[in-house]
Design an enzyme around this catalytic site. Structure first.
Site, PDB file in Angstrom:
ATOM      1  CD  GLU A  57      -1.422  -2.696   2.234  1.00 58.07           C
ATOM      2  OE1 GLU A  57      -2.358  -2.920   2.978  1.00 58.07           O
ATOM      3  OE2 GLU A  57      -0.051  -2.829   1.997  1.00 58.07           O
ATOM      4  CG  MET A 169      22.244 -46.740 -11.641  1.00 57.71           C
ATOM      5  SD  MET A 169      21.105 -47.563 -12.398  1.00 57.71           S
ATOM      6  CE  MET A 169      21.979 -48.849 -12.728  1.00 57.71           C
ATOM      7  CD1 TRP A 176      24.174 -34.645 -13.864  1.00 60.16           C
ATOM      8  CD2 TRP A 176      22.728 -34.418 -12.161  1.00 60.16           C
ATOM      9  NE1 TRP A 176      24.904 -34.100 -12.961  1.00 60.16           N
ATOM     10  CE2 TRP A 176      23.870 -33.531 -11.952  1.00 60.16           C
ATOM     11  CE3 TRP A 176      21.989 -34.555 -10.815  1.00 60.16           C
ATOM     12  CZ2 TRP A 176      24.484 -32.586 -10.570  1.00 60.16           C
ATOM     13  CZ3 TRP A 176      22.233 -33.348 -10.183  1.00 60.16           C
ATOM     14  CH2 TRP A 176      22.948 -32.900  -9.639  1.00 60.16           C
ATOM     15  CG  LEU A 210      21.251 -29.628  -0.199  1.00 57.51           C
ATOM     16  CD1 LEU A 210      21.904 -29.778   1.328  1.00 57.51           C
ATOM     17  CD2 LEU A 210      20.417 -30.386  -1.110  1.00 57.51           C
ATOM     18  N   GLY A 307      16.536 -38.925   0.267  1.00 65.27           N
ATOM     19  CA  GLY A 307      16.365 -40.265   0.025  1.00 65.27           C
ATOM     20  C   GLY A 307      15.332 -40.811   0.474  1.00 65.27           C
ATOM     21  CG  LEU A 310      13.886 -37.008   5.755  1.00 68.16           C
ATOM     22  CD1 LEU A 310      13.394 -37.577   7.066  1.00 68.16           C
ATOM     23  CD2 LEU A 310      15.704 -36.176   5.608  1.00 68.16           C
TER      24      LEU A 310
END
Length: 374
Positions: A57, A169, A176, A210, A307, A310
């Site tokens: 505003e 694998m 990737w 990350l 993974g 988790l």
């Protein structure tokens, strides 16, 4: 029911578009946009750009002379604030400007506001209407709303797998599975959240950074915002975090979550913060307690990149609000690692999912899902 006009709807959609410009930059604050109009003419637009910056505003009012704002309508995607935080109350600014009508998409879920702004405006003789395009406004701030009303962030769960549901694998090789376009899409997910959460096994196996590679996202940040990195949260019940990792080579805070007090050389450098979390009956980090703690730290949205074990734990705790699965046109076979470790005893116990969207991202598929009701 309020009889809003077509112009009211147009102006609020413009305000929502303004609010969306803060998708990657408002941090712990809500994403808010505002439009000032008079006699069905748009006079000014504004949005909240980043923490510490003017609210939407104020941004819009700053573009107008006092005479232009007098008698105008302010369309805003969230109830104007009535308290002083890092900036002054928006209600006082609207009253001082002589605005005579305020249309808000929704009431502010923040207990410090929550109707007080509306009451203050009405007490000053301003006509206030609430609820125009409310569902769109709530979707834009789903994480902020959840933090204010439930004391936890909105949780995203990102996964990548082959077409037959394998993440790697048998020896753990996974770089990737997906193509560059999908990996770039993940950068946009990281850019919008306040924290990225993973487990110690992912750190030890994949050595990820990350962080957001901002140069790869093509995201245009607002002029007053700076590129930021999400808080990187490492769940490490038994304190096995390596002394050196790619994680430490990038800027941004790291929160090391353990089940008991642990020493680590990075604690002395200030590169890592630590938090000892309560553990659940299975001896693992209590994910509900973790969510509460991250909400306390101002995290509206978090992204879980982990993974099968988790990721499955988040699903079984029913804490996943939005799942994103990237499926690559590859087949890894039965020896590949599974996607989610949920282990239902029978078909009726399997977590039900609702698929909300499927689209191609490069050569891969992106599947968006939410947890259904079993």
């Amino acid at each position: 029911m309020t009889d809003w006009t077509d112009f009211d709807r147009l102006a609020m959609r413009m305000a929502l578009n303004q609010a969306s410009r803060g998708l990657y930059s408002t941090g712990e604050n809500p994403r808010v946009g505002a439009v000032i109009a008079k006699q069905d003419q748009i006079l000014a637009e504004g949005f909240h750009q980043a923490p510490g910056c003017a609210h939407a505003e104020i941004e819009a009012l700053a573009q107008l002379a006092h005479a232009d704002a007098a008698g105008a309508t302010c369309y805003v995607t969230l109830e104007p604030c009535s308290h002083t935080g890092k900036t002054g109350p928006c209600t006082e600014a609207l009253i001082s400007a002589g605005v005579t009508r305020v249309v808000a998409a929704m009431e502010d879920p923040n207990p410090e506001v929550s109707g007080r702004g509306i009451s203050q405006l009405k007490a000053a003789g301003i006509q206030v209407e609430v609820g125009l395009l409310e569902s769109e406004a709530r979707a834009l701030n789903a994480g902020f709303i959840k933090r204010m009303t439930e004391g936890r962030p909105l949780v995203w769960l990102k996964s990548a797998a082959s077409l037959d549901g394998r993440t790697a694998m048998a020896d753990g090789e996974s770089k990737w599975i997906t193509g560059p376009e999908a990996r770039m899409d993940v950068q946009s997910l990281r850019a919008r959240v306040g924290a990225v959460v993973t487990g110690i096994e992912t750190i030890r196996m994949d050595d990820p950074r990350l962080t957001v590679r901002w140069s790869d996202t093509h995201i245009q940040l607002p002029p007053k915002a700076t590129a930021r990195q999400p808080l990187r949260v490492i769940l490490d019940t038994h304190g096995r975090l390596p002394d050196s990792a790619a994680l430490f080579d990038e800027p941004g805070e790291i929160l090391w979550v353990t089940g008991a007090p642990k020493a680590h050389p990075q604690l002395d450098t200030g590169r890592v913060l630590s938090w000892v979390a309560p553990t659940a009956d299975d001896g693992r980090i209590d994910l509900h307690a973790l969510c509460n703690e991250l909400a306390r730290r101002g995290i509206n949205e978090l992204l879980v990149e982990a993974g099968a074990t988790l990721a499955g734990a988040w699903i079984q705790a029913r804490l996943v609000d939005h799942g994103v699965l990237y499926m690559a046109p590859k087949l890894l076979g039965p020896r590949g690692l599974s996607l989610y470790d949920v282990g239902p005893a029978q078909l009726a116990d399997a977590p039900a999912l609702f698929i909300s969207d499927v689209r191609k991202v490069g050569a891969d598929l992106r599947v968006d899902w939410t947890l259904g009701v079993n």
